[in-house]
Design a protein around this motif. Structure first.
Motif, short mmCIF file in Angstrom:
data_model
loop_
_atom_site.label_atom_id
_atom_site.label_comp_id
_atom_site.label_asym_id
_atom_site.label_seq_id
_atom_site.Cartn_x
_atom_site.Cartn_y
_atom_site.Cartn_z
N ALA A 138 38.51 123.39 45.11
CA ALA A 138 37.51 122.49 44.54
C ALA A 138 36.25 123.25 44.15
N THR A 139 35.85 124.21 44.97
CA THR A 139 34.65 125.00 44.66
C THR A 139 34.89 125.87 43.43
N VAL A 140 36.05 126.50 43.35
CA VAL A 140 36.36 127.32 42.18
C VAL A 140 36.35 126.47 40.92
N LEU A 141 36.90 125.28 40.99
CA LEU A 141 36.89 124.37 39.84
C LEU A 141 35.46 124.00 39.45
N ALA A 181 24.06 127.20 44.95
CA ALA A 181 24.33 125.86 45.48
C ALA A 181 25.83 125.66 45.69
N GLU A 182 26.65 126.15 44.78
CA GLU A 182 28.09 126.01 44.93
C GLU A 182 28.59 126.81 46.13
N LEU A 183 28.02 127.97 46.37
CA LEU A 183 28.43 128.77 47.53
C LEU A 183 28.01 128.10 48.83
N ARG A 184 26.85 127.42 48.81
CA ARG A 184 26.44 126.66 50.00
C ARG A 184 27.41 125.51 50.26
N VAL A 185 27.83 124.83 49.20
CA VAL A 185 28.80 123.75 49.35
C VAL A 185 30.11 124.28 49.92
N LEU A 186 30.54 125.46 49.45
CA LEU A 186 31.75 126.08 49.97
C LEU A 186 31.61 126.38 51.46
N ALA A 187 30.48 126.95 51.84
CA ALA A 187 30.25 127.29 53.25
C ALA A 187 30.26 126.03 54.12
N VAL A 188 29.60 124.99 53.67
CA VAL A 188 29.56 123.74 54.44
C VAL A 188 30.96 123.16 54.55
N GLY A 189 31.72 123.20 53.45
CA GLY A 189 33.08 122.67 53.48
C GLY A 189 33.97 123.42 54.44
N LEU A 190 33.86 124.75 54.44
CA LEU A 190 34.69 125.54 55.34
C LEU A 190 34.29 125.34 56.80
#
Length: 75
Positions: free
Chosen positions: A55-58, A15-24
């Motif tokens: 933010a994703t790393v955090l 889920a966090e990686l999906r959030v990262l992808a959407v953010g980028l």
């Protein structure tokens, strides 16, 4: 209902990686839309992408810490 009474969702790296992808993608899309009206400096785009990554790393670090703590409490 108090927020502490609500059960937590289990941590999900996917889920966090999906959030990262959407953010980028949002940063890239915003840069493309903005470049139509005014020039966009690459450092501005890189700065925005860096904020999304930070933010994703955090979030991942906090999620892993909470998951480990929950495992320790269960034992």
């Amino acid at each position: 209902m108090n927020f502490r009474d609500r059960p937590r969702r289990p941590f999900s790296l996917a889920a966090e990686l999906r959030v990262l992808a959407v953010g980028l993608f949002a940063v890239a899309g915003g840069a493309l839309l903005l470049s139509r009206s005014e020039p966009v400096v690459p450092s501005e785009v890189a700065g925005a992408a860096l904020i999304v990554v930070a933010a994703t790393v955090l979030n991942v670090a906090v999620g892993l810490r909470r998951a480990r703590r929950a495992d320790a409490v269960e034992r």
